[in-house]
Design a protein around this motif. Structure first.
Motif, PDB file in Angstrom:
ATOM      1  N   ASN A 434       0.831  -1.215   0.000  1.00 42.11           N
ATOM      2  CA  ASN A 434       0.000   0.000   0.000  1.00 42.11           C
ATOM      3  C   ASN A 434       0.868   1.269   0.000  1.00 42.11           C
ATOM      4  OD1 ASN A 434      -2.546  -1.545   0.414  1.00 42.11           O
ATOM      5  ND2 ASN A 434      -1.641  -1.948   2.429  1.00 42.11           N
ATOM      6  N   THR A 435       2.001   1.196  -0.676  1.00 39.62           N
ATOM      7  CA  THR A 435       2.997   2.270  -0.589  1.00 39.62           C
ATOM      8  C   THR A 435       3.467   2.690  -1.977  1.00 39.62           C
ATOM      9  OG1 THR A 435       3.759   1.435   1.551  1.00 39.62           O
ATOM     10  CG2 THR A 435       5.248   2.907   0.368  1.00 39.62           C
ATOM     11  N   GLU A 436       3.701   3.989  -2.132  1.00 39.44           N
ATOM     12  CA  GLU A 436       4.297   4.479  -3.373  1.00 39.44           C
ATOM     13  C   GLU A 436       5.145   5.711  -3.102  1.00 39.44           C
ATOM     14  OE1 GLU A 436       1.547   5.849  -6.336  1.00 39.44           O
ATOM     15  OE2 GLU A 436       0.073   6.394  -4.819  1.00 39.44           O
ATOM     16  N   ILE A 437       6.106   5.944  -3.986  1.00 35.40           N
ATOM     17  CA  ILE A 437       6.980   7.113  -3.871  1.00 35.40           C
ATOM     18  C   ILE A 437       6.184   8.377  -4.201  1.00 35.40           C
ATOM     19  CG2 ILE A 437       8.952   8.286  -4.919  1.00 35.40           C
ATOM     20  CD1 ILE A 437      10.342   5.647  -5.184  1.00 35.40           C
ATOM     21  N   ILE A 438       6.438   9.440  -3.446  1.00 41.46           N
ATOM     22  CA  ILE A 438       5.746  10.706  -3.707  1.00 41.46           C
ATOM     23  C   ILE A 438       6.707  11.828  -4.097  1.00 41.46           C
ATOM     24  CG2 ILE A 438       3.710  10.177  -2.309  1.00 41.46           C
ATOM     25  CD1 ILE A 438       4.969  11.809  -0.045  1.00 41.46           C
ATOM     26  N   THR A 439       7.997  11.720  -3.747  1.00 42.45           N
ATOM     27  CA  THR A 439       8.953  12.749  -4.167  1.00 42.45           C
ATOM     28  C   THR A 439      10.314  12.135  -4.481  1.00 42.45           C
ATOM     29  OG1 THR A 439       9.739  13.235  -1.917  1.00 42.45           O
ATOM     30  CG2 THR A 439       7.870  14.529  -2.732  1.00 42.45           C
ATOM     31  N   HIS A 445      22.294  13.814  -9.445  1.00 44.54           N
ATOM     32  CA  HIS A 445      21.922  12.407  -9.291  1.00 44.54           C
ATOM     33  C   HIS A 445      20.860  12.316  -8.201  1.00 44.54           C
ATOM     34  CE1 HIS A 445      22.244   8.081  -8.464  1.00 44.54           C
ATOM     35  NE2 HIS A 445      22.938   7.969  -9.583  1.00 44.54           N
ATOM     36  N   LEU A 446      19.988  11.326  -8.313  1.00 38.21           N
ATOM     37  CA  LEU A 446      19.008  11.089  -7.263  1.00 38.21           C
ATOM     38  C   LEU A 446      19.724  10.875  -5.931  1.00 38.21           C
ATOM     39  CD1 LEU A 446      16.034  10.535  -6.438  1.00 38.21           C
ATOM     40  CD2 LEU A 446      16.488   8.116  -6.921  1.00 38.21           C
ATOM     41  N   GLU A 447      19.257  11.563  -4.893  1.00 34.79           N
ATOM     42  CA  GLU A 447      19.899  11.459  -3.581  1.00 34.79           C
ATOM     43  C   GLU A 447      18.962  10.961  -2.490  1.00 34.79           C
ATOM     44  OE1 GLU A 447      21.658  15.232  -2.743  1.00 34.79           O
ATOM     45  OE2 GLU A 447      22.940  15.209  -4.530  1.00 34.79           O
ATOM     46  N   SER A 448      17.669  11.273  -2.593  1.00 37.67           N
ATOM     47  CA  SER A 448      16.743  10.823  -1.562  1.00 37.67           C
ATOM     48  C   SER A 448      15.325  10.725  -2.127  1.00 37.67           C
ATOM     49  CB  SER A 448      16.755  11.771  -0.365  1.00 37.67           C
ATOM     50  OG  SER A 448      16.251  13.047  -0.727  1.00 37.67           O
ATOM     51  N   VAL A 449      14.487   9.961  -1.457  1.00 38.34           N
ATOM     52  CA  VAL A 449      13.095   9.777  -1.868  1.00 38.34           C
ATOM     53  C   VAL A 449      12.196   9.874  -0.634  1.00 38.34           C
ATOM     54  CG1 VAL A 449      13.805   8.221  -3.718  1.00 38.34           C
ATOM     55  CG2 VAL A 449      13.041   7.263  -1.544  1.00 38.34           C
ATOM     56  N   GLU A 450      10.941  10.160  -0.901  1.00 38.41           N
ATOM     57  CA  GLU A 450       9.904  10.050   0.119  1.00 38.41           C
ATOM     58  C   GLU A 450       8.850   9.077  -0.383  1.00 38.41           C
ATOM     59  OE1 GLU A 450       9.750  14.293   2.529  1.00 38.41           O
ATOM     60  OE2 GLU A 450       8.493  14.035   0.742  1.00 38.41           O
ATOM     61  N   TRP A 451       8.406   8.199   0.482  1.00 43.51           N
ATOM     62  CA  TRP A 451       7.281   7.330   0.123  1.00 43.51           C
ATOM     63  C   TRP A 451       6.184   7.431   1.165  1.00 43.51           C
ATOM     64  CZ3 TRP A 451      11.703   3.623   0.753  1.00 43.51           C
ATOM     65  CH2 TRP A 451      11.708   2.966   1.987  1.00 43.51           C
ATOM     66  N   ILE A 459       4.400   9.235   5.984  1.00 43.77           N
ATOM     67  CA  ILE A 459       5.415   9.578   4.987  1.00 43.77           C
ATOM     68  C   ILE A 459       6.796   9.344   5.580  1.00 43.77           C
ATOM     69  CG2 ILE A 459       6.432  11.429   3.608  1.00 43.77           C
ATOM     70  CD1 ILE A 459       3.664  12.704   3.455  1.00 43.77           C
ATOM     71  N   GLU A 460       7.640   8.654   4.817  1.00 38.75           N
ATOM     72  CA  GLU A 460       9.014   8.389   5.257  1.00 38.75           C
ATOM     73  C   GLU A 460       9.983   8.942   4.213  1.00 38.75           C
ATOM     74  OE1 GLU A 460       9.906   4.372   6.375  1.00 38.75           O
ATOM     75  OE2 GLU A 460       7.828   3.975   6.966  1.00 38.75           O
TER      76      GLU A 460
END
Length: 558
Positions: A434-439, A445-451, A459-460
């Motif tokens: 039940n989780t998806e990336i939001i940012t 280069h990609l450095e961090s994500v929020e899901w 939100i993590e």
């Protein structure tokens, strides 16, 4: 030329199959296909870059294969003794010679041209198996050693560098890679060729021609991928797309005597070619990588005479017969029938900055190339199907942790049970339902994500630099310009899905109903993932490509 010879170290495994010796009887049979040529010490039989590359079987004498680079020659291998033979997979494709072949001891050889070799492969199964196996293994050795006529200078912080590496790998062209970030001597090379850091990536061909930040078509043209292909003769069949379904159609069509041309925009093998490991494909109990499987299919199609053209900007002119397939280069290829096998691509999440990080932290496949970025790191795999499961298991071998993000509540709905068990039993794989990336965040280069979990709304944020997207399927049909009947999701309708009332509306021009896999235009078929109602499994799409050939024969008789 300097006598400075540097020997290339090859692995010693499979030497007897990579460089076998033919028997007296086998050489006798080959002699009937070619002619005897006297060779003399010092004679150059093949020069690097030659368009016409003969095949030689040694009866006596000695031939060394070299890679020239300025005044230095690297010794690739030596052929000597009765029954040894030259050649590699480029004998099938007709591409330029990668190396120089020079006689070091006078003697006699059997010489054959490419067409004679192709005839031998198809008419003598025993010799054909020996030659094909040797050609493939030699190609594998060269790619593993990074030996060819190309040097690629790039950076892991360059998406285009990754794309060129993938293009060369998928097209089976060996290359040497120089990493700007880790090679202290590379500045001298850049200065020698007057290359600025902003020109990266740079491809140097045969130590002479320099391409600065080239696109894939420029690379293909420079390496001569399309040189030997006649783009004006009327073909029995043109196949658009060199994924598993298109390659299957090419193998069956060419092996049954059809004049087949395959058009591929960039990466032969399709989605399957980027798969880390396929374990549920019939006949491979221990599994096979997508790249290995599709490379073999690519070679197999060429063995039977199919030609493969790397080209972009394809469009169809279907107003008359023969049909015309137009390419971006301006070529107009006439053909009696067409198979559309352009497949599908993974659906892109609606995320700000997504395109910015593609190839720089966001990937849509997981081969050995991508796995190198993941050693000892945390990564994310998005998707709950078999491709996502295979990727998670594969990357867990090198990654610190693999986070699997799925929008549903469980894996079992879309994933094979054996993969579900492996994921559940793997302590390095963490499933987030039940989780998806939001940012997505980062600089170059990609450095961090929020899901976000949609049940708890929690939100993590995590410092994770690599995300693999393998969720959903979008058909590659936008280029068709509305000429064909599509379903609501954009997949091509075929066969019985084309209802009589619709056919009457569009003016179906012949008395019979469409064959299975035939589109709303007679003689044009769609197979594989691009087709509405197809089963998204490699065995299924391979079957569609092979079965479609039986209907192609029927159309050609009409």
């Amino acid at each position: 030329m300097s006598n400075d010879l540097r020997r290339l170290p090859f692995t010693r495994s499979h030497v007897e199959r990579t460089f076998p010796k033919l028997t007296v009887k086998q050489v006798g049979r080959i002699r009937k296909h070619g002619h005897i040529r006297v060779i003399k010490a010092g004679e150059i039989l093949v020069e690097q870059g030659d368009n016409i590359v003969p095949f030689f079987v040694i009866e006596s004498g000695k031939i060394e294969v070299l890679r020239p680079s300025g005044k230095i020659e690297t010794l690739i291998t030596t052929f000597h003794g009765f029954g040894q033979f030259t050649g590699g997979v480029d004998m099938l494709s007709g591409r330029r010679a990668l190396f120089r072949a020079r006689v070091t001891k006078s003697g006699n050889v059997i010489e054959m041209d490419r067409q004679q070799v192709m005839a031998l492969l198809q008419s003598d199964p025993e010799i054909g198996e020996i030659l094909m196996r040797a050609f493939i293994l030699r190609s594998v050795e060269l790619r593993a050693a990074g030996v060819g006529d190309v040097v690629l200078i790039g950076s892991p912080n360059s998406a285009r560098t990754f794309q060129i590496k993938e293009f060369l790998t998928r097209n089976g062209h060996p290359y040497q890679y120089i990493d700007l970030e880790h090679d202290s001597e590379v500045q001298n090379l850049l200065d020698n060729f007057h290359i600025d850091i902003n020109d990266i990536p740079v491809l140097i061909y045969r130590g002479k021609l320099v391409l600065k930040n080239p696109n894939n078509q420029q690379v293909a043209d420079t390496l001569g991928f399309n040189e030997t292909i006649n783009q004006t003769s009327v073909r029995d069949l043109v196949i658009i797309g060199a994924g598993p379904s298109g390659l299957a159609a090419a193998v069956y069509g060419s092996s049954e005597g059809l004049d087949v041309l395959v058009l591929e925009a960039s990466l032969p093998g399709g989605q399957a070619g980027s798969s880390s490991k396929i374990e549920n494909y019939l006949g491979f109990p221990t599994g096979v990588s997508g790249l290995e499987l599709t490379n073999r299919a690519y070679t197999q199609a060429q063995k039977f005479g199919a030609e493969i053209l790397i080209t972009k900007g394809i469009r169809l002119a279907c107003d008359g017969k023969p049909y015309i397939v137009e390419s971006e280069s301006g070529a107009r290829i006439p053909t009696r029938t067409i198979i559309i096998a352009t497949g599908a691509k993974y659906r892109k999440p609606h995320l700000r900055n997504l395109e910015r990080f593609e190839g720089m932290g966001v990937y849509y496949g997981a081969s050995f190339l991508e796995s190198q970025f993941c050693k000892g790191k945390e990564i994310i795999v998005i998707g709950g199907g078999n491709a996502a499961g295979q990727t998670a298991v594969f990357l867990s071998e090198s990654a610190k942790h693999v986070h699997m993000l799925i929008r549903s509540a469980a894996l079992a709905e879309n994933m094979s049970r054996y993969l579900v068990r492996r994921i559940e039993d793997n302590s390095k794989i963490v499933l987030h339902t039940n989780t998806e990336i939001i940012t997505l965040e980062g600089d170059t280069h990609l450095e961090s994500v929020e899901w976000q979990n949609h049940i708890t709304n929690k939100i993590e944020k995590h410092r994770i630099r690599n995300v693999f997207v393998m969720a959903g399927a979008v058909p590659n049909t936008t280029w068709l310009d509305g000429r064909f009947a599509l379903d609501s999701k954009g997949f091509i309708k075929t066969g019985s899905d084309l209802l009589p009332e619709y056919l009457n509306t569009v003016g179906w021009p012949i008395a019979r109903q469409p064959y299975s896999f035939e589109t709303s235009l007679p003689g044009i078929f769609a197979v594989g993932d691009v087709r509405a109602g197809s089963i998204k499994r490699i065995a299924s799409v391979v079957g569609e490509g092979s079965v479609a050939i039986s209907f192609i024969h029927n159309v050609l008789k009409e």
